[in-house]
Scaffold this motif. Structure first.
Motif, PDB file in Angstrom:
ATOM      1  N   GLU A 142      43.364  41.592  32.855  1.00 33.88           N
ATOM      2  CA  GLU A 142      44.664  40.963  32.602  1.00 33.88           C
ATOM      3  C   GLU A 142      45.439  41.729  31.536  1.00 33.88           C
ATOM      4  O   GLU A 142      46.658  41.930  31.662  1.00 33.88           O
ATOM      5  N   LEU A 143      44.744  42.170  30.498  1.00 37.40           N
ATOM      6  CA  LEU A 143      45.386  42.921  29.423  1.00 37.40           C
ATOM      7  C   LEU A 143      46.025  44.205  29.960  1.00 37.40           C
ATOM      8  O   LEU A 143      47.197  44.500  29.680  1.00 37.40           O
ATOM      9  N   LEU A 144      45.280  44.972  30.750  1.00 37.23           N
ATOM     10  CA  LEU A 144      45.805  46.220  31.310  1.00 37.23           C
ATOM     11  C   LEU A 144      46.940  45.957  32.294  1.00 37.23           C
ATOM     12  O   LEU A 144      47.934  46.689  32.321  1.00 37.23           O
ATOM     13  N   ALA A 178      39.294  53.430  28.178  1.00 34.94           N
ATOM     14  CA  ALA A 178      39.518  52.961  29.547  1.00 34.94           C
ATOM     15  C   ALA A 178      40.839  53.500  30.098  1.00 34.94           C
ATOM     16  O   ALA A 178      40.925  53.867  31.281  1.00 34.94           O
ATOM     17  N   ILE A 179      41.868  53.562  29.253  1.00 29.25           N
ATOM     18  CA  ILE A 179      43.165  54.079  29.707  1.00 29.25           C
ATOM     19  C   ILE A 179      43.068  55.572  30.010  1.00 29.25           C
ATOM     20  O   ILE A 179      43.658  56.058  30.979  1.00 29.25           O
ATOM     21  N   ASN A 180      42.324  56.320  29.203  1.00 30.92           N
ATOM     22  CA  ASN A 180      42.094  57.746  29.498  1.00 30.92           C
ATOM     23  C   ASN A 180      41.462  57.924  30.872  1.00 30.92           C
ATOM     24  O   ASN A 180      41.863  58.785  31.664  1.00 30.92           O
ATOM     25  N   GLU A 181      40.447  57.106  31.173  1.00 31.98           N
ATOM     26  CA  GLU A 181      39.787  57.192  32.468  1.00 31.98           C
ATOM     27  C   GLU A 181      40.727  56.777  33.594  1.00 31.98           C
ATOM     28  O   GLU A 181      40.696  57.363  34.685  1.00 31.98           O
ATOM     29  N   LEU A 182      41.566  55.790  33.349  1.00 26.97           N
ATOM     30  CA  LEU A 182      42.538  55.368  34.370  1.00 26.97           C
ATOM     31  C   LEU A 182      43.500  56.501  34.704  1.00 26.97           C
ATOM     32  O   LEU A 182      43.780  56.758  35.887  1.00 26.97           O
ATOM     33  N   GLN A 190      33.009  48.657  27.010  1.00 24.47           N
ATOM     34  CA  GLN A 190      31.990  47.608  27.015  1.00 24.47           C
ATOM     35  C   GLN A 190      31.811  47.011  25.627  1.00 24.47           C
ATOM     36  O   GLN A 190      31.920  47.701  24.615  1.00 24.47           O
ATOM     37  N   ARG A 191      31.505  45.704  25.596  1.00 19.17           N
ATOM     38  CA  ARG A 191      31.230  45.016  24.337  1.00 19.17           C
ATOM     39  C   ARG A 191      29.755  44.628  24.293  1.00 19.17           C
ATOM     40  O   ARG A 191      29.204  44.216  25.308  1.00 19.17           O
ATOM     41  N   PHE A 192      29.187  44.723  23.130  1.00 16.57           N
ATOM     42  CA  PHE A 192      27.790  44.311  22.951  1.00 16.57           C
ATOM     43  C   PHE A 192      27.752  43.226  21.867  1.00 16.57           C
ATOM     44  O   PHE A 192      27.158  43.397  20.812  1.00 16.57           O
ATOM     45  N   ILE A 252      44.112  47.357  39.540  1.00 20.39           N
ATOM     46  CA  ILE A 252      43.493  47.405  38.218  1.00 20.39           C
ATOM     47  C   ILE A 252      42.133  46.708  38.234  1.00 20.39           C
ATOM     48  O   ILE A 252      41.154  47.196  37.657  1.00 20.39           O
ATOM     49  N   CYS A 253      42.041  45.556  38.900  1.00 22.93           N
ATOM     50  CA  CYS A 253      40.755  44.848  38.983  1.00 22.93           C
ATOM     51  C   CYS A 253      39.700  45.699  39.684  1.00 22.93           C
ATOM     52  O   CYS A 253      38.550  45.775  39.243  1.00 22.93           O
ATOM     53  N   ASP A 254      40.095  46.328  40.785  1.00 18.48           N
ATOM     54  CA  ASP A 254      39.151  47.161  41.547  1.00 18.48           C
ATOM     55  C   ASP A 254      38.639  48.333  40.712  1.00 18.48           C
ATOM     56  O   ASP A 254      37.435  48.588  40.638  1.00 18.48           O
ATOM     57  N   VAL A 255      39.577  49.062  40.094  1.00 17.17           N
ATOM     58  CA  VAL A 255      39.178  50.256  39.351  1.00 17.17           C
ATOM     59  C   VAL A 255      38.454  49.877  38.056  1.00 17.17           C
ATOM     60  O   VAL A 255      37.562  50.609  37.591  1.00 17.17           O
ATOM     61  N   TYR A 256      38.777  48.715  37.496  1.00 17.00           N
ATOM     62  CA  TYR A 256      38.077  48.258  36.288  1.00 17.00           C
ATOM     63  C   TYR A 256      36.611  47.974  36.600  1.00 17.00           C
ATOM     64  O   TYR A 256      35.717  48.401  35.872  1.00 17.00           O
ATOM     65  N   GLN A 257      36.361  47.254  37.689  1.00 17.01           N
ATOM     66  CA  GLN A 257      34.988  46.910  38.045  1.00 17.01           C
ATOM     67  C   GLN A 257      34.176  48.129  38.450  1.00 17.01           C
ATOM     68  O   GLN A 257      32.967  48.184  38.231  1.00 17.01           O
ATOM     69  N   SER A 258      34.819  49.126  39.032  1.00 15.76           N
ATOM     70  CA  SER A 258      34.082  50.303  39.497  1.00 15.76           C
ATOM     71  C   SER A 258      33.802  51.306  38.378  1.00 15.76           C
ATOM     72  O   SER A 258      32.777  51.996  38.393  1.00 15.76           O
TER      73      SER A 258
END
Length: 288
Positions: free
Chosen positions: A30-32, A81-85, A16-18, A3-9
């Motif tokens: 951690e949430l995912l 993000a879950i759709n992309e996962l 994203q938050r602005f 999850i960490c790898d695919v999240y960062q990539s």
């Protein structure tokens, strides 16, 4: 770690938050991880159950766990993000035994409210009233359409997953969302996908052959119907036998995640997280 790898990539670009809280102490990774691990390996599917399990048993691993309200709110922001996962899971972990020349297609209901005379008031932007002939049931919700590669002797593996409102016809959804992307294959489907003129054109242009059980022809003379009955029944049985594993796929998905029951969902983003999150949970379990 996955999850960490695919999240960062890639996943981080879909959530994203602005704002000043762009880097929360309890991270999205951690949430995912909490959500997917609790569903895939502990079989907790409601957000409350997942949060309680994490708080009671995994707090040493996730010491910055926020309140339940914050956890639930932030999870609902992760639908993109879950759709992309899910897209990455079905793209990069495709089994070697998939038959790319043979596809199966069908749909299943995701139910937010059941009953002929009931009125659905949840996620009204995407849910409508529909009828499920398999269950002989009226319901409010959405449909999950799956186009899958056939695999010999086991359940098929999805190539494409589409969500639509419950009232939309399965053939209409396929024509609009996927028909132009298909080429060089045989597709086995239910009677509802039958449309001889449309698929005749696709066979000429894209070499796509749609095979469905034989549909009754309106106005056909009884003599011809009786004459063709035996051959049509044999053909319909053969097609149904090939497409049966897509039903097994939906049964497997529902057994692993209870995906069809979305009665406790209260928002559009929550329904999207429920649906795509359950698919991610099932494939995390299958792959790892």
């Amino acid at each position: 770690m996955y999850i960490c790898d695919v999240y960062q990539s890639s996943l981080k670009f879909y959530c994203q938050r602005f704002s000043n809280n762009a880097s929360p102490v309890f991270t999205d990774e951690e949430l995912l991880t909490v959500y997917l691990f609790s569903g895939a390996f502990q079989r907790y599917f409601s957000i409350k159950e997942i949060y309680t399990f994490t708080k009671e048993y995994l707090l040493s691993w996730f010491p910055n766990l926020p309140s339940y309200q914050t956890f639930n709110y932030r999870l609902n922001l992760m639908s993109g993000a879950i759709n992309e996962l899910v897209r990455q899971l079905i793209t990069f972990f495709k089994p070697a035994d998939c038959d790319s020349m043979t596809s199966l297609i069908d749909s299943m209901p995701i139910i937010t409210c059941a009953g002929k005379n009931k009125t659905g008031k949840v996620a009204t932007e995407i849910t409508t009233k529909g009828y499920c002939s398999t269950k002989n049931m009226y319901y409010f919700g959405i449909k999950l359409h799956t186009l899958a590669f056939r695999r010999e002797g086991t359940i098929p593996f999805p190539e494409m997953i589409i969500l639509s409102s419950a009232e939309e016809n399965d053939l209409t959804v396929l024509k609009r969302e996927a028909a132009d992307c298909l080429a060089n294959r045989d597709i086995f489907a239910d009677k509802i996908y039958s449309d001889f003129p449309f698929w005749g054109e696709k066979q000429q242009e894209q070499e796509v052959t749609m095979l469905t059980p034989v549909k009754a022809i309106k106005g056909e003379p009884p003599v011809i119907t009786q004459k063709e009955k035996a051959s049509r029944d044999l053909f319909s049985t053969a097609v149904s036998k090939v497409r049966q594993p897509i039903e097994s796929f939906f049964n497997w998905l529902n057994e692993k995640t209870n995906i069809q029951r979305a009665i406790k969902v209260r928002s559009t983003s929550g329904l999207l997280v429920h649906t795509m999150g359950k698919i991610a949970i099932a494939f995390i379990y299958l792959i790892f």
